[in-house]
Scaffold this motif. Structure first.
Motif, PDB file in Angstrom:
ATOM      1  N   LEU A 287       0.801  -1.317  -0.029  1.00 34.25           N
ATOM      2  CA  LEU A 287      -0.248   0.111   0.049  1.00 34.25           C
ATOM      3  C   LEU A 287       0.936   1.179   0.088  1.00 34.25           C
ATOM      4  O   LEU A 287       0.704   2.175  -0.723  1.00 34.25           O
ATOM      5  CB  LEU A 287      -0.908  -0.349   1.164  1.00 34.25           C
ATOM      6  CG  LEU A 287      -2.226   0.777   1.142  1.00 34.25           C
ATOM      7  CD1 LEU A 287      -3.190   0.301   2.271  1.00 34.25           C
ATOM      8  CD2 LEU A 287      -2.155   2.139   1.403  1.00 34.25           C
ATOM      9  N   GLU A 383      -6.845   1.060  -2.736  1.00 34.05           N
ATOM     10  CA  GLU A 383      -6.770   2.414  -2.436  1.00 34.05           C
ATOM     11  C   GLU A 383      -6.007   3.506  -3.221  1.00 34.05           C
ATOM     12  O   GLU A 383      -6.445   4.517  -3.703  1.00 34.05           O
ATOM     13  CB  GLU A 383      -6.724   2.522  -1.059  1.00 34.05           C
ATOM     14  CG  GLU A 383      -7.034   3.729  -0.208  1.00 34.05           C
ATOM     15  CD  GLU A 383      -6.190   4.917  -0.518  1.00 34.05           C
ATOM     16  OE1 GLU A 383      -5.111   4.840  -0.340  1.00 34.05           O
ATOM     17  OE2 GLU A 383      -6.849   6.092  -0.227  1.00 34.05           O
ATOM     18  N   ARG A 386      -7.352   4.053  -6.588  1.00 33.87           N
ATOM     19  CA  ARG A 386      -8.355   5.052  -6.654  1.00 33.87           C
ATOM     20  C   ARG A 386      -7.883   6.240  -6.238  1.00 33.87           C
ATOM     21  O   ARG A 386      -8.559   7.209  -7.111  1.00 33.87           O
ATOM     22  CB  ARG A 386      -9.563   4.353  -5.400  1.00 33.87           C
ATOM     23  CG  ARG A 386     -10.809   5.059  -5.435  1.00 33.87           C
ATOM     24  CD  ARG A 386     -11.607   4.720  -4.189  1.00 33.87           C
ATOM     25  NE  ARG A 386     -10.998   5.124  -2.866  1.00 33.87           N
ATOM     26  CZ  ARG A 386     -11.158   6.453  -2.421  1.00 33.87           C
ATOM     27  NH1 ARG A 386     -11.899   7.186  -3.085  1.00 33.87           N
ATOM     28  NH2 ARG A 386     -10.576   6.690  -1.254  1.00 33.87           N
ATOM     29  N   ARG A 387      -7.206   6.663  -5.661  1.00 33.40           N
ATOM     30  CA  ARG A 387      -6.445   7.862  -5.604  1.00 33.40           C
ATOM     31  C   ARG A 387      -5.808   8.215  -6.837  1.00 33.40           C
ATOM     32  O   ARG A 387      -5.974   9.502  -7.176  1.00 33.40           O
ATOM     33  CB  ARG A 387      -5.218   7.970  -4.361  1.00 33.40           C
ATOM     34  CG  ARG A 387      -5.889   7.537  -3.050  1.00 33.40           C
ATOM     35  CD  ARG A 387      -6.038   8.823  -2.278  1.00 33.40           C
ATOM     36  NE  ARG A 387      -7.250   8.665  -1.567  1.00 33.40           N
ATOM     37  CZ  ARG A 387      -7.594   9.970  -0.634  1.00 33.40           C
ATOM     38  NH1 ARG A 387      -7.188  11.248  -0.953  1.00 33.40           N
ATOM     39  NH2 ARG A 387      -8.740   9.625  -0.027  1.00 33.40           N
ATOM     40  N   ALA A 409      -2.020   8.475   0.484  1.00 35.45           N
ATOM     41  CA  ALA A 409      -2.845   6.970   0.998  1.00 35.45           C
ATOM     42  C   ALA A 409      -3.792   7.435   1.868  1.00 35.45           C
ATOM     43  O   ALA A 409      -3.400   8.464   3.060  1.00 35.45           O
ATOM     44  CB  ALA A 409      -1.904   6.100   1.364  1.00 35.45           C
ATOM     45  N   HIS A 410      -5.025   6.785   1.894  1.00 30.02           N
ATOM     46  CA  HIS A 410      -5.892   6.776   3.151  1.00 30.02           C
ATOM     47  C   HIS A 410      -5.513   5.734   3.930  1.00 30.02           C
ATOM     48  O   HIS A 410      -5.836   4.479   3.569  1.00 30.02           O
ATOM     49  CB  HIS A 410      -6.967   6.822   2.395  1.00 30.02           C
ATOM     50  CG  HIS A 410      -8.379   7.321   3.280  1.00 30.02           C
ATOM     51  ND1 HIS A 410      -8.444   7.186   4.713  1.00 30.02           N
ATOM     52  CD2 HIS A 410      -9.257   8.296   2.691  1.00 30.02           C
ATOM     53  CE1 HIS A 410      -9.270   7.952   5.186  1.00 30.02           C
ATOM     54  NE2 HIS A 410      -9.993   8.666   3.767  1.00 30.02           N
ATOM     55  N   THR A 411      -5.235   6.065   5.161  1.00 23.47           N
ATOM     56  CA  THR A 411      -5.047   5.097   6.037  1.00 23.47           C
ATOM     57  C   THR A 411      -6.084   4.374   6.485  1.00 23.47           C
ATOM     58  O   THR A 411      -6.094   3.136   7.229  1.00 23.47           O
ATOM     59  CB  THR A 411      -4.131   5.529   7.184  1.00 23.47           C
ATOM     60  OG1 THR A 411      -4.798   6.684   7.829  1.00 23.47           O
ATOM     61  CG2 THR A 411      -2.686   5.878   6.978  1.00 23.47           C
ATOM     62  N   TRP A 413      -8.029   2.871   4.608  1.00 18.57           N
ATOM     63  CA  TRP A 413      -8.056   1.620   3.701  1.00 18.57           C
ATOM     64  C   TRP A 413      -7.426   0.419   4.521  1.00 18.57           C
ATOM     65  O   TRP A 413      -7.638  -0.828   4.466  1.00 18.57           O
ATOM     66  CB  TRP A 413      -7.410   1.864   2.635  1.00 18.57           C
ATOM     67  CG  TRP A 413      -7.508   0.759   1.393  1.00 18.57           C
ATOM     68  CD1 TRP A 413      -6.664  -0.300   1.248  1.00 18.57           C
ATOM     69  CD2 TRP A 413      -8.837   0.199   0.950  1.00 18.57           C
ATOM     70  NE1 TRP A 413      -7.075  -1.221   0.087  1.00 18.57           N
ATOM     71  CE2 TRP A 413      -8.679  -0.897   0.234  1.00 18.57           C
ATOM     72  CE3 TRP A 413     -10.285   0.635   1.163  1.00 18.57           C
ATOM     73  CZ2 TRP A 413      -9.416  -1.492  -0.651  1.00 18.57           C
ATOM     74  CZ3 TRP A 413     -10.969  -0.019   0.393  1.00 18.57           C
ATOM     75  CH2 TRP A 413     -10.570  -0.987  -0.305  1.00 18.57           C
ATOM     76  N   SER A 491       0.307  10.163   6.467  1.00 19.68           N
ATOM     77  CA  SER A 491      -0.153   8.651   6.246  1.00 19.68           C
ATOM     78  C   SER A 491       0.964   7.985   5.769  1.00 19.68           C
ATOM     79  O   SER A 491       1.000   6.368   5.911  1.00 19.68           O
ATOM     80  CB  SER A 491      -1.353   8.834   5.013  1.00 19.68           C
ATOM     81  OG  SER A 491      -0.564   9.554   3.721  1.00 19.68           O
TER      82      SER A 491
END
Lengths: 852, 270
Positions: A287, A383, A386-387, A409-411, A413, A491
């Protein structure tokens, strides 16, 4: 579908170090999974082989409960049960052999197996390498195993003297069995005798002797072969109706296997947990890697969008990269896993912890490892993909890329990743583990780890200030720069530190469990055993005026010698571990901590008979208290025992702690033949002289002597061995963390190139730049270690509680593992930062300011 | 508001006459507002303009005038707060993401200030990128021919296999121009394409853009702060404070002299 695939591939190749480290991270995760699966499968295969060798062609086995064995009536009743084609009774006892009556030449015990020469071969194979099989029920002939023959220098025709409860028996060796011979519960030095002969060996003046015509008494077990077409359930029901004379244990091969598997359930569950942890670490790394790639290539992605690429095409670019990394990592992981599986299996064999001949690396295991590796990588990539798809084409218009843009990154996820991997790992848990010892425990561990990781961004700043203090004392500027860099992308820092948190949490957690397990495993020795040494008998030693304990107690310098015998009781349809003790000896020695009931009165009552002392764990499980009556089943019917007291802990048994009964009940009502252990307490300061005499008695009576401190040491060593293996598996996550730190700091250096160039342009030296990156890594490592240690202690408490059901013994905090975690965290992080720091320090000012 | 420079060039014979074809690009009362902490910023305020097919138009103004924001709106990269943008008669101001993507793929081309080539792809692959994105193979058939033509148009024949790092800044920008025109879009938008280049190289790029307009009838909207770059255009919209402050008609000229434009700007006090 060629499309943008070449771009995706080249994007990976353009960053070979990052891609390679990510592949290695996935490989390590998959390797631990494959090793856990293969070793577990190997244990299952070993169990199946062992069960097969134990039961042979039998469909059922009826085992005696009492030490005196099944009665002849029970054996006869079994023959008459509808659906039973054949029964093969056997006697199995520990004994010893020699060449002169009264003077055994060896105190190495042997297993005496008494068989029906006609029936037994129809159930179990007894291959001979030399000689002839047994012929009749009471001939004075014996078969011995090759192993025993080689160890004792015996051969066909040798005269064997076998010692038992009765008079010594002379038998002639007529056959040598191949290898280790038939599977037995005791030592694999096996002597096979005809059933009648074996019964004579254990007959005493008080008991009946077997006869050649009737089924002899003292039978340990009866293997049952069903008639063709017979329904197992019906036969079991019929046996239940027919055998009402005495308690017995009825088991099918599956039951025996299940019981064997249950003994290693905790180990399997812990290995599955370690595999999940390693997979978490690998997923976090992927990730993070892909998130960094998106940030790095944000303008290219924006360009693709500006040139007309759809969101789904951009998603496919990122997912393609994930598949390549995941597949390559998984394939490498399969190879590493095969090697690791061999290491783990060898380690377990050496530790004696589990019966595993070797790992079973089947196509199913390999396929599972490969699928898991690719699946986890794909999920972790969703994720970042998607970003990436959300990157606006306008971003392409910006002259400079802004790493602080939207593509971080969105944590959150991580929660999805953890849930998926957790669910995958839960399917690996051994069947039959439930509640807090099974899935519940694993879920609780995952939740603790996830919370620790999600708390990291909140704790970064405050913990960074704290751990930065020692660095700031020497490198003030570097420490300021380092803390600013850490806060740049929370993140990314979370994902990087998060893997370290996970790995170090497991190191500390296992350390907590190990420390407490050591204490728990040896605490009973201090609290329960009324002696400095334990003498173990090969055959039960009758208690009485001429018994061993009387002889030992008469030695000058011996304060106390007390007999002990372990046996089983049948309570409410289950097996209850029991220990026969002399209450007044325990009272005199100050052993046992009472939590309920009067101490003196309780000991007196059990010596008188009709009473029992329960360990607290048993009392809670049974829901009884002092004064309550429990009924245990014997061949003479139900026997009532009044609970005289409840103690903190007792002797460990097979199914739990042992209940304590007096010798009068043990011999008169439960058929115990004698003591199998004697505890000897030396008078203060007299051990040296008294131990010599005690040793002499032990030699004469064929007793093995073990100081209690030695037993404690042996227990500690065995625990160290098992926990050492688990630590090795936990370190897999720590290694992955190190790889992640290399990637993250390399990216940091890339992002900060202009900033570092500017600092160099205004006078910062290369060495200072180099140090700032190292200090950043050190702070990250320290934060990871601190958060990991706290999480690890929480996990350790959870694991201790689920293993023992109690926490009121006082928790042992794992000082050394916490210190190890701190040192490991900081050292590993700084080591991982070495190369990025070197690159940062060597950058030319001009190229750095230009951003090239 | 239109005006003539003091030494206005003759109206070129090839300028479309009145009563002519419909505009290819039309902006009607475009507004774009951004909400920042504590304030509302109006980057574009009620801009209306038309661009005819085959025309070369420049949006000129100082930094912060709103010209780049206006370009983004005209190219469908961003949505206006109010107003409308019509490309070939169809509104493009409020497209769905899928529609906007298709627009960028098929009907518009972009040249950015910072080249924005994909460093991992060579010249052919960068120029053919729009086709690759559309699922076609830029190495085969008609498409390969179009890619070759575009490369030839920007005078980079012989460097097809070069990666961006092997090209000069000017060559990279020419690749970007070739990529923007290879699909023969209805509209080519260039945002400060010479901003990162030296003077002479910048002229090469402007020349390449002009050639696409003259030789192929490509409609171009150029954003620049440089009068010398704007002088290549047929018309110049002077943007200031988010509005069109003036429209200067230069006409189609071969010499691209900037003096008339500069003089006019001086008259306007810009």
């Amino acid at each position: 579908m060629r499309g943008l695939v070449p771009y995706a591939w080249r994007s990976l190749v353009a960053r070979p170090a990052r891609s390679l480290l990510s592949i290695i991270g996935v490989a390590i995760g998959v390797a631990v999974l494959v090793a856990a699966l293969a070793v577990t499968a190997g244990m299952d295969a070993s169990v199946d082989r062992t069960v097969q060798s134990i039961v042979g062609r039998a469909d059922l086995r009826v085992s005696a409960f009492a030490e005196t064995g099944l009665s002849a009536a029970t054996a006869a009743a079994l023959d008459a049960v509808p659906g039973v084609a054949l029964t093969a009774p056997a006697i199995e006892r520990r004994s010893f052999i020699g060449s002169e009556p009264g003077h055994p030449t060896t105190t190495e015990p042997v297993t005496v197996l008494g068989i029906d020469p006609v029936r037994e071969p129809r159930v179990h194979d007894l291959p001979l390498v030399r000689g002839v099989p047994l012929a009749t029920l009471d001939q004075d002939a014996a078969l011995i195993t090759e192993r025993l023959a080689a160890a004792e220098g015996l051969d066909l025709g040798s005269d064997l003297v076998v010692y038992g409860a009765g008079a010594p028996l002379h038998a002639t060796v007529v056959g040598i069995l191949a290898g280790a011979g038939p599977a037995v519960g005791g030592p694999v030095r096996t002597v096979v005798l005809p059933l009648g002969t074996a019964a004579r060996l254990n007959a005493t003046d008080e008991g009946p002797a077997g006869s050649a015509a009737a089924m002899p008494s003292g039978i340990t077990r009866v293997d049952v072969v069903l008639a063709a077409g017979a329904d197992v359930e019906s036969v079991v029901a019929s046996i239940g109706k027919a055998l009402v004379m005495e308690p017995y244990v009825l088991s099918a091969p599956a039951d025996i296997g299940a019981s064997m598997r249950a003994s290693t359930a905790d180990l399997r569950a812990t290995m599955a947990l370690m595999a999940a942890i390693a997979l978490f670490a690998a997923a976090f790394m992927i990730l993070n890697t892909l998130a960094m790639t998106v940030v790095e290539r944000i303008r290219e992605l924006a360009l693709l969008r500006a040139a007309g690429a759809g969101r789904e095409q951009v998603v496919r670019v990122v997912m393609t990269q994930a598949i390549v990394l995941g597949f390559a990592g998984s394939v490498l992981g399969l190879a590493l896993g095969a090697v690791l599986a061999e290491v783990v299996a060898a380690w377990l064999r050496a530790a004696g912890t589990a019966n595993v001949d070797g790992p079973a690396i089947s196509p199913a295991v390999l396929a599972t490892g490969l699928a898991a590796g690719v699946l986890i990588t794909l999920v972790a990539s969703i994720e970042p993909a998607r970003r990436a798809a959300g990157v606006s084409p306008i971003a392409a218009l910006r002259v400079r890329s802004d790493p602080a843009a939207t593509a971080r990154a969105h944590t959150g996820w991580l929660i999805v990743v953890v849930v998926l991997i957790g669910a995958l790992a839960l399917t690996l848990l051994p069947a039959g583990t439930t509640g807090l010892r099974g899935p519940g425990r694993a879920v609780a561990v995952y939740v603790i780890l996830l919370l620790a990781v999600l708390m990291t961004p909140v704790l970064l700043a405050p913990l960074g200030r704290i751990v930065g203090v020692p660095f700031a004392l020497i490198f003030r500027l570097e420490e300021r720069l380092a803390r600013a860099a850490i806060s740049r992308d929370r993140s990314r820092t979370t994902l990087t530190v998060g893997v370290l948190v996970i790995g170090l949490a497991m190191v500390v957690g296992l350390g907590t469990v190990a420390a407490n397990a050591r204490v728990a495993a040896t605490a009973w020795l201090k609290d329960v055993v009324p002696g400095d040494v334990l003498l173990t008998a090969i055959v039960p030693e009758p208690t009485g005026p001429d018994s061993v304990d009387v002889e030992l107690a008469a030695v000058d310098g011996v304060a106390l010698a007390t007999p002990l015998a372990a046996f089983d009781l049948a309570y409410a349809g289950t097996r209850l571990d029991a220990m026969a003790i002399r209450g007044h000896d325990f009272e005199a020695d100050g052993r046992l901590t009472f939590t309920a009931g009067d101490r003196g009165q309780a000991f007196t009552e059990i010596d008188q008979g009709g009473a029992v002392i329960l360990p607290r764990s048993r009392a809670q499980a049974m829901g009884v208290g002092v004064g309550d009556v429990i009924a245990v089943a014997t061949s003479a019917g139900l026997v009532d025992l009044t609970v005289a007291g409840i103690v903190e802990r007792s002797f460990p048994g097979t199914t739990g702690e042992a209940v304590l009964v007096g010798w009068s009940d043990a011999t008169d009502r439960f058929g115990i033949l004698g003591a199998d252990n004697f505890a000897v307490r030396y008078a203060p300061g007299r051990e040296a002289e008294a131990s010599v005499a005690v040793g002499e008695i032990a030699r004469e009576r064929a007793l093995t002597v073990a100081p209690v401190t030695e037993l404690a040491g042996a227990v500690g060593s065995a625990l160290d061995s098992v926990f050492g293996l688990l630590d090795l598996l936990a370190l897999a996550a720590v290694v992955i963390a190190g790889l992640g730190i290399v990637n993250t700091l390399s990216m940091d250096v890339w992002e900060r190139v202009r900033e570092l160039g500017m600092l160099r342009a205004v006078g910062m030296s290369r060495r200072q730049v180099w140090r700032s990156v190292l200090v950043e890594a050190g702070i990250l490592g320290a934060i990871g270690a601190m958060v990991g240690s706290v999480a690890g202690i929480a996990i350790g408490v959870l694991l201790v509680y689920t293993a023992t059901g109690r926490l009121d013994d006082g928790l042992q905090l794992p000082g050394p593992p916490i210190l190890l975690a701190m040192i490991l965290g900081v050292a590993l992080a700084m080591l991982a930062a070495a190369q990025p720091a070197r690159i940062a320090g060597r950058r030319s000012i001009v190229s750095a300011v230009r951003g090239e | 508001m239109t005006s003539q420079p003091s030494e206005a060039p003759a109206v070129p014979a090839d300028r479309p006459a009145a009563g002519r074809a419909q505009p290819i690009l039309e902006a009607r009362a475009l507004t774009k507002q951004y909400r920042l902490p504590g304030e509302l910023v109006e980057a574009v305020r009620g801009v209306s303009l038309e661009v005819m097919p085959g025309e070369f138009v420049a949006l000129m103004g100082p930094s912060g005038s709103g010209k780049s924001t206006l370009l983004q709106l005209l190219g469908g990269l961003d949505q206006p707060t109010s107003g409308e943008v019509l490309l070939e008669g169809a509104s493009i101001g409020r497209l769905s993401d899928e529609q906007a993507t298709r627009l960028r793929r098929e009907r518009t081309g972009f040249v950015f200030q910072s080249f924005n080539l994909v460093p991992l792809l060579n010249v052919v692959e960068n120029v053919g990128l729009p086709f690759t994105i559309a699922g076609q193979d830029p190495r085969r058939g008609d498409i390969a021919a179009r890619v070759r033509d575009a490369i030839e148009l920007v005078e980079l024949t012989g460097k097809e296999r070069h990666k961006p790092e092997q090209l000069s800044a000017g060559e990279q920008q020419r690749v970007a121009v070739a990529r923007a025109v290879v699909t023969r879009p209805a509209l080519l938008l260039a945002d400060e394409p010479t901003g990162n280049l030296d003077f002479r190289t910048g002229l090469d790029i402007l020349g390449a853009l002009w050639r696409t307009c003259v030789d192929r009838g490509q409609t171009i909207v150029l954003v620049t702060h440089d009068a010398k770059a704007a002088a290549y255009a047929d018309r110049v919209f002077v943007i200031g404070d988010g509005r069109v402050q003036d429209e200067i008609i230069l006409g189609r000229r071969d010499d691209h002299a900037a003096a008339p434009l500069i003089a006019r700007l001086a008259q306007l006090g810009l």
